[in-house]
Design a protein around this motif. Sequence first.
Motif, mmCIF file in Angstrom:
data_model
loop_
_atom_site.group_PDB
_atom_site.id
_atom_site.type_symbol
_atom_site.label_atom_id
_atom_site.label_comp_id
_atom_site.label_asym_id
_atom_site.label_seq_id
_atom_site.Cartn_x
_atom_site.Cartn_y
_atom_site.Cartn_z
ATOM 1 N N SER A 54 61.706 56.042 110.227
ATOM 2 C CA SER A 54 63.090 56.427 110.097
ATOM 3 C C SER A 54 63.777 55.385 109.583
ATOM 4 C CB SER A 54 63.953 56.825 111.488
ATOM 5 O OG SER A 54 63.629 55.786 112.297
ATOM 6 N N TYR A 55 64.975 55.606 108.875
ATOM 7 C CA TYR A 55 65.843 54.620 108.323
ATOM 8 C C TYR A 55 66.444 53.751 109.313
ATOM 9 C CZ TYR A 55 66.497 57.500 103.983
ATOM 10 O OH TYR A 55 66.346 57.853 102.723
ATOM 11 N N ASN A 56 66.769 54.246 110.581
ATOM 12 C CA ASN A 56 67.770 53.412 111.412
ATOM 13 C C ASN A 56 66.721 52.257 112.175
ATOM 14 O OD1 ASN A 56 66.446 55.913 112.730
ATOM 15 N ND2 ASN A 56 66.285 54.476 114.369
ATOM 16 N N ILE A 94 54.974 63.459 109.731
ATOM 17 C CA ILE A 94 55.996 64.053 111.124
ATOM 18 C C ILE A 94 56.849 62.845 110.821
ATOM 19 C CG2 ILE A 94 54.529 62.530 112.621
ATOM 20 C CD1 ILE A 94 55.387 64.526 114.683
ATOM 21 N N LYS A 95 58.332 62.907 110.798
ATOM 22 C CA LYS A 95 59.320 62.351 110.786
ATOM 23 C C LYS A 95 60.502 62.598 111.739
ATOM 24 C CE LYS A 95 61.256 65.080 106.946
ATOM 25 N NZ LYS A 95 61.307 65.297 105.475
ATOM 26 N N HIS A 96 61.628 61.699 111.884
ATOM 27 C CA HIS A 96 61.698 60.179 111.415
ATOM 28 C C HIS A 96 61.351 59.512 112.512
ATOM 29 C CE1 HIS A 96 64.089 63.284 109.014
ATOM 30 N NE2 HIS A 96 63.867 62.577 107.858
ATOM 31 N N PHE A 97 60.377 58.758 112.651
ATOM 32 C CA PHE A 97 59.987 57.844 113.632
ATOM 33 C C PHE A 97 60.666 56.497 113.681
ATOM 34 C CE2 PHE A 97 56.421 55.339 115.914
ATOM 35 C CZ PHE A 97 56.553 55.898 116.951
ATOM 36 N N GLY A 141 74.130 65.688 111.492
ATOM 37 C CA GLY A 141 74.088 66.739 110.246
ATOM 38 C C GLY A 141 72.732 67.264 109.921
ATOM 39 N N ARG A 142 71.789 66.707 110.603
ATOM 40 C CA ARG A 142 70.576 67.114 110.265
ATOM 41 C C ARG A 142 69.827 67.985 111.406
ATOM 42 N NH1 ARG A 142 66.681 63.059 106.881
ATOM 43 N NH2 ARG A 142 65.796 64.933 105.861
ATOM 44 N N ASN A 143 70.759 68.420 112.409
ATOM 45 C CA ASN A 143 70.376 69.476 113.606
ATOM 46 C C ASN A 143 69.454 70.770 113.158
ATOM 47 O OD1 ASN A 143 71.016 67.660 115.642
ATOM 48 N ND2 ASN A 143 72.684 68.789 116.277
ATOM 49 N N SER A 155 55.593 65.634 98.601
ATOM 50 C CA SER A 155 56.869 66.408 98.443
ATOM 51 C C SER A 155 57.643 66.928 99.754
ATOM 52 C CB SER A 155 56.554 67.769 97.365
ATOM 53 O OG SER A 155 57.121 67.431 96.193
ATOM 54 N N ASP A 156 58.817 67.089 99.993
ATOM 55 C CA ASP A 156 59.332 67.797 100.781
ATOM 56 C C ASP A 156 59.065 69.219 100.852
ATOM 57 O OD1 ASP A 156 61.254 65.546 102.121
ATOM 58 O OD2 ASP A 156 62.148 65.549 100.217
ATOM 59 N N GLY A 157 59.120 69.837 101.772
ATOM 60 C CA GLY A 157 59.335 69.602 103.126
ATOM 61 C C GLY A 157 60.647 69.988 104.015
ATOM 62 N N SER A 186 75.173 68.987 107.033
ATOM 63 C CA SER A 186 74.049 68.543 105.876
ATOM 64 C C SER A 186 73.410 67.347 106.287
ATOM 65 C CB SER A 186 74.920 68.578 104.557
ATOM 66 O OG SER A 186 74.009 67.760 103.549
ATOM 67 N N GLU A 187 72.406 66.870 105.784
ATOM 68 C CA GLU A 187 72.043 65.540 105.534
ATOM 69 C C GLU A 187 72.851 64.644 105.182
ATOM 70 O OE1 GLU A 187 67.944 65.211 103.736
ATOM 71 O OE2 GLU A 187 68.107 63.105 103.346
ATOM 72 N N GLY A 188 72.903 63.501 105.764
ATOM 73 C CA GLY A 188 73.645 62.505 105.008
ATOM 74 C C GLY A 188 74.771 62.245 105.461
ATOM 75 N N SER A 210 57.398 54.748 104.694
ATOM 76 C CA SER A 210 58.765 54.628 104.765
ATOM 77 C C SER A 210 59.514 55.750 104.467
ATOM 78 C CB SER A 210 59.454 53.669 104.163
ATOM 79 O OG SER A 210 59.415 53.837 102.572
ATOM 80 N N ASP A 211 60.648 56.108 105.193
ATOM 81 C CA ASP A 211 61.606 57.185 104.517
ATOM 82 C C ASP A 211 61.936 56.440 103.221
ATOM 83 O OD1 ASP A 211 63.230 59.102 104.032
ATOM 84 O OD2 ASP A 211 64.356 59.267 106.022
ATOM 85 N N TRP A 212 62.444 57.376 102.395
ATOM 86 C CA TRP A 212 62.977 56.885 100.943
ATOM 87 C C TRP A 212 63.959 55.886 100.966
ATOM 88 C CZ3 TRP A 212 58.943 59.558 101.337
ATOM 89 C CH2 TRP A 212 58.435 60.182 100.487
HETATM 90 C C1 BGC Z 1 65.067 62.113 104.067
HETATM 91 C C2 BGC Z 1 63.581 62.539 104.270
HETATM 92 C C3 BGC Z 1 62.827 62.904 102.904
HETATM 93 C C4 BGC Z 1 62.763 62.097 101.805
HETATM 94 C C5 BGC Z 1 62.434 62.471 100.496
HETATM 95 C C6 BGC Z 1 64.828 61.106 102.741
HETATM 96 O O1 BGC Z 1 66.454 60.780 102.336
HETATM 97 O O2 BGC Z 1 65.430 61.511 105.066
HETATM 98 O O3 BGC Z 1 63.384 63.261 105.313
HETATM 99 O O4 BGC Z 1 61.585 63.526 103.068
HETATM 100 O O5 BGC Z 1 64.319 61.810 101.638
HETATM 101 O O6 BGC Z 1 63.187 63.427 99.980
#
Ligand code: BGC
Length: 753
Positions: free
Chosen positions: A196-198, A149-152, A116-118, A41-43, A411-413, A228-230
Amino acid sequence: MDIKALVSQMTLEEKAGLCSGLDFWHTKPVERLGVPSVMVSDGPHGLRKQDEKADHLGVNDSIKAVCMPAACATASSFDRDLMGRMGQAIGDSCQHEKLGVVLGPAVNIKRSPLCGRNFEYFSEDPYLAGEMSAAYINGVQSKNVGTSIKHFAANSQEHRRMSSSSNADERTLREIYFPAFEISVRKAQPWTVMCSYNRVNGVYASENPWLLTDVLRGEWGFKGYVMSDWGAVSDRVAGVAAGLDLEMPSSGGINDRKIVAAVKSGELDEKIVDQACERILEINYRYLDNARPETPWDQEADHQLSARIAEECMVLLKNDGILPLNKTDEVVFIGEFAAKPRFQGGGSSHINAFRTTSAVEAAQGLPVTYVQGYSAARDMATDEMIAEAVQAAKAAKVAVVFAGLPDAYESEGYDRAHMAMPACQNRLIEAVAGANPNTVVVLHNGSPVEMPWLGKVKAVLEAYLGGQAVGIAAVRLLYGDANPCGHLAETFPVKLSDNPSYLYYGGEGNEADYREGVFVGYRYYDKKEMPVLFPFGFGLSYTTFACSNLRLSGAKITDQETLTATVTVTNTGSRAGKTVVQLYVGDRESTVLRPIRELKGFEKVELQPGESRDVTFTLDKRAFAYWNAAIHDWHVETGAFTIEVGQSSRDIEVSGEVTVESTVALPRRYTADSIFMDVMADPKAKEALGPMLASIQKAFAPNADASDTAQEAISADMGLAMMRYMPLRGLVSFSPDKVTDDTLKQLLDALNG
Ligand code: BGC
């Protein structure tokens, strides 16, 4: 549990299945063999655990939990013990909630204030990010719960986050974007790593063997599993081969079938699938064998802990003698964030806080009134709201404006488009400051903002996103029940365009070129001698401190030896308090482009008034080295280094010097195109040139040793410069010694030994 034996009993289909999630949050069970599924779970700064009704996108409400300060805040504590305590509390809550892994910490580097995620990331400095991350991981994992630990790796923007390629040279990755992961792996061995995604230099992180296997496992010794990231998986089979053990979330069996087909066709070695399963099960059983669901989760206690942590994180940026406030003075709190604080960011780290304590609530019992000032959700302030605030400010002794960034601003995204505060809030602050000279600003934001009103207010307290109990911490600091001790983990530039990534941030299409290289954050601002709003490492207190008497264990060491640096820090004021003693190293004479100073040690120190304490740092090769791309390794160039100690990157109080001698000879190969300057810098090669050097020197600068006039001296300098930049092949044309192609070849053979 004999994991190898267990995996050997599984069918290929079962093994391929284990390599992806059951759903959004669980690993797959293998019921036939009694292998249970485990929940993650997040985290990272609290639990976002969705209950059984979890939707497939993972966005529905999660259980009530405790929201601790976000990483932008906790990094400012510069306090490893504090991070450890926060990790332990989160570890206990995971045990209580039956979670095997909490998804964090997030350690990506703050390349630009715009990311956005700073708010979830620690710092612009890799050493600080790594140290805080390792402390958090050790805290969580001491409870037999894993971290991810993320996001590598190199995930420093949200723009096109699932397709963009972070293009950086080898040295930049090694010096800036990797160390937070490396330090964490070496010091804390996270149970899992999230890729990471990238893409990194064109290759998705999720299928990058260099990243996931060569560097992470081969060099750093990572032992857990990589997830993997999601939704970060593009080519699942390439991912398995590269070292991506677990795909999250579920791919509905589609990618599992691709793994099976690849093994059957011979494209993928089944042993690699076995290995991925073994790694996943190792970790799952490490949790299962130590699960303690009876662990109590005292949310009330964690709420108080969260307040104490926030108190250690907030950074006092300015104080013209107005703070701490007097408890008998009439004070007005202005701004919606005083009553409804913004205390966390949006996206996957968002926590369903069981309670929040605002500053207005925390100030109950004090002569404090409140006016709204603006609406954060609507991002506006009517003339009436401003007029009401001005009225209240005039009537009070002190006006405290609670301002910052509304949710939609970061925000994230997605990334921010600018570094400005909401216009309505800037207007409000100007109006209030115009009405009452005793105006204080408290900021709730996840990354730096411009402060056009800075000169008109008496104090600024940076609260960052301080968690659900942020109001308690803010009030205790404002009134002096606690003494501010946070220091900035990032530079606040004067304006966005000062940032080194400004011209390229976000990239063109999917190509994000990290052209500023290693010059990220203060590494750039210091090199450019640029004014900043607030420097990296900066933070005020209600007392004062001084660092003095720097003692180095030697004046000269080799790169195999360590140097200790001891400094005395004294509380020179009249209150107890804490400061952050920071040690920076700089390469004084270097043939590579290096920053002026880089953080290589820090210690948070608490001192009573008048008290002094010695702080000792130990520096090894890495503190002096840069990444040499020719040998693919860390290298120290022989020469002098500065050791600077102070309380911010721009407040160096004591400094010393040490000479470090390299024990590694860099391989050199000379060709006809090598230039004299480089050959002459290498003592052995210079010797091999022998008399040829003297005669060519004479040809280019006949009067070099005995210039009679200024004019002759200038022309000798010019001649020598011409020669220095000339390739060895120039000997054939310019040497008085009649050098032929054959003699040149013999010379090169001699130079290359
Ligand atoms: C985020 C991750 C997060 C995962 C699960 C992704 O969109 O980048 O940081 O842990 O979703 O919620």
